[in-house]
Scaffold this active site. Structure first.
Site, PDB file in Angstrom:
ATOM      1  N   HIS A 265      10.812  24.597 138.374  1.00 18.78           N
ATOM      2  CA  HIS A 265      12.141  25.031 137.920  1.00 18.78           C
ATOM      3  C   HIS A 265      12.598  24.196 136.721  1.00 18.78           C
ATOM      4  CE1 HIS A 265      16.376  26.153 138.042  1.00 18.78           C
ATOM      5  NE2 HIS A 265      16.675  24.859 138.095  1.00 18.78           N
ATOM      6  N   HIS A 270      14.411  24.716 132.608  1.00 18.44           N
ATOM      7  CA  HIS A 270      15.378  23.946 131.816  1.00 18.44           C
ATOM      8  C   HIS A 270      14.877  23.394 130.493  1.00 18.44           C
ATOM      9  CE1 HIS A 270      18.810  23.864 134.523  1.00 18.44           C
ATOM     10  NE2 HIS A 270      18.003  23.628 135.544  1.00 18.44           N
ATOM     11  N   GLU A 310      22.272  27.904 134.217  1.00 23.38           N
ATOM     12  CA  GLU A 310      21.369  28.412 135.256  1.00 23.38           C
ATOM     13  C   GLU A 310      21.145  29.926 135.158  1.00 23.38           C
ATOM     14  OE1 GLU A 310      19.493  26.769 137.243  1.00 23.38           O
ATOM     15  OE2 GLU A 310      20.348  24.753 137.229  1.00 23.38           O
ATOM     16  N   SER A 329      12.965  30.612 135.678  1.00 22.98           N
ATOM     17  CA  SER A 329      11.977  30.024 136.596  1.00 22.98           C
ATOM     18  C   SER A 329      11.752  30.892 137.834  1.00 22.98           C
ATOM     19  CB  SER A 329      12.416  28.619 137.013  1.00 22.98           C
ATOM     20  OG  SER A 329      13.653  28.683 137.697  1.00 22.98           O
TER      21      SER A 329
HETATM   22 FE   LIG Z   1      18.546  23.981 137.623  1.00 27.88          FE
END
Ligand SMILES: [Fe+2]
Length: 449
Positions: A265, A270, A310, A329
């Site tokens: 993730h 990110h 997010e 992700s």
């Molecule tokens: Fe996150």
């Protein structure tokens, strides 16, 4: 020099009085003094008095040296309560209700010990709960983060074949979707992560390599984290362009599922966009706004973070593209969020134009796909909207300025600081004027040729 505003009483410089209620026995005071001494808390005055309600308890009014920060006092008190040295404590004379916040990057070292849930503690429904080997491995990796100090290199993990295989399965699946569903900035940056950070199909990248690349791109750096931080701590770190990242990977039995952030993730979701200047700037803006913010404001900033960092979507030539890590992700939600329909259930999400005031007050679900996504026109417009929101909508009675040379934040609470800021702006204006005139001159010369 006269103050422009009433002096903002930063929590690092408060006069503190504590009322300690200790068991009425000979060793109580010496034990509590030993804890204060261990934490370097200087006391300047101690007075005893009988407790009004309980004869087995004696109260001590303790004045703490104002040079001692509140978080250090908090830690000493926490230890006394845990060790049952102290029954009860009351803070007196704290006029300031502004929570303590880090003012320099090394202050972030304190957060590691405040993890809500360490990486080694798994819930019963976690896919790795019954796998002792996995749990031991997680603990080993989480311990690295617990002991990490700002400025030291992030220890490299020699990932096992099983771990690399789990990474490989997800990497293949997601990278096949990025050309269609990831935003242009993400797709432009991804090859740079392949070239510079070891992003490839068969091996999990190392945090230090990614951190080095980010530092040279936007000044962001990574810190390993052992588990979940409080929202306040996580956001506070963003103010210093520090992103907390887990280093362990999900359980191999369910490569497409993780109940918590893991290295997949963090890396695929990110990292690439933290190398984009607009994305990096609004991430830091949210972080700066969180310093000294009230709990309610932290909640609003968390929602902003959620709907942008997010689950943010932007419009690109009429199509919806993802820039949020939760989407980038997760192949299932990436398709659902950007195509507008869940292929399995037929469910359709709602899309709203991004209005920070609206997003900051909208509660979100965490256990299933998002029913609502906020759509921005571009990362640049997202940055402008967030900047306007944090400058105008927060109640905090002071303003902060980040100093990138020293990685510190200054509270703009005096005439001297505002004069210094004005001079910096003036210097930048002079630089802009001079650059414009040089560009104008070379434009004239080129046109005459
Ligand atoms: Fe996150």
């Amino acid at each position: 020099m006269e103050r422009v505003f009433p002096k903002f009483a930063n929590a690092t410089k408060l006069h503190k009085t504590l009322l300690l209620s200790l068991p009425h026995k000979v060793t109580s005071l010496t034990s509590s003094l030993a804890v204060f001494s261990k934490h370097n808390v200087n006391l300047i005055k101690i007075e005893s008095r009988p407790n009004r309600f309980d004869k087995k308890v004696i109260d001590f009014v303790v004045n703490v040296d104002e040079g001692v920060s509140k978080d250090i006092v908090d830690r000493a008190i926490k230890e006394m309560v845990q060790e049952k040295i102290c029954d009860h404590v009351q803070y007196l004379g704290f006029e300031n209700k502004i929570p303590w916040f880090p003012t320099k990057i090394a202050d972030i070292d304190h957060f590691a010990r405040e993890c809500l849930e360490a990486g080694a503690v798994l819930q019963a429904d976690h896919p790795g709960f019954h796998d002792q080997e996995y749990r031991d491995r997680r603990k080993m990796i989480a311990d690295i983060a617990l002991n990490y100090k700002h400025g030291s290199p992030i220890p490299r993990i020699d990932y096992t074949e099983t771990e690399n295989k789990t990474w490989s399965i997800i990497y293949k699946k997601l990278t096949a979707l990025y050309p269609k569903y990831a935003c242009e900035q993400y797709n432009n940056l991804f090859p740079l992560f392949e070239q510079n950070c070891g992003f490839k199909e068969d091996k999990i990248p190392q945090l230090q390599d990614v951190s080095d690349f980010l530092l040279s791109s936007t000044g962001f750096r990574i810190r390993p984290v052992s588990g979940l931080l409080t929202s306040r701590d996580f956001l506070n770190a963003l103010a210093f362009r520090v992103f907390h990242s887990t280093q362990y990977i999900r359980h191999h039995s369910k490569p497409y599922y993780t109940p918590e952030p893991d290295v997949v993730h963090e890396m695929l979701g990110h990292m690439p966009l933290l190398a984009d200047s607009d994305f990096a700037e609004f991430s830091q803006q949210i972080g700066l706004a969180s310093l000294g913010a009230s709990d309610e404001e932290i909640d609003r900033l968390v929602r902003l973070y959620w709907y942008c960092l997010e689950f943010g979507i932007l419009k690109e030539n009429g199509s919806l593209k993802a820039y949020g890590a939760g989407l980038l992700s997760s192949f299932g939600e990436l398709e659902y969020g950007c195509s507008g329909i869940d292929a399995e259930t037929g469910k359709k999400p709602e899309y709203l134009p991004f209005v920070p005031e609206d997003a900051a007050n909208r509660v979100y679900p965490i256990t299933h796909y998002q029913p609502i996504y906020y759509v921005v026109e571009s990362l640049e417009s997202c940055k402008d909207l967030i900047r306007r929101y944090v400058n105008n909508s927060l109640d905090r009675p002071f303003q902060l300025k980040y100093n990138p040379y020293t990685s510190t934040v200054d509270v703009l609470d005096s005439q001297e600081k505002l004069i210094s800021l004005t001079k910096t702006i003036q210097n930048n204006m002079d630089l802009l004027k001079s650059s414009l005139s040089k560009i104008g001159r070379s434009y004239e010369i080129n046109n005459k040729k």
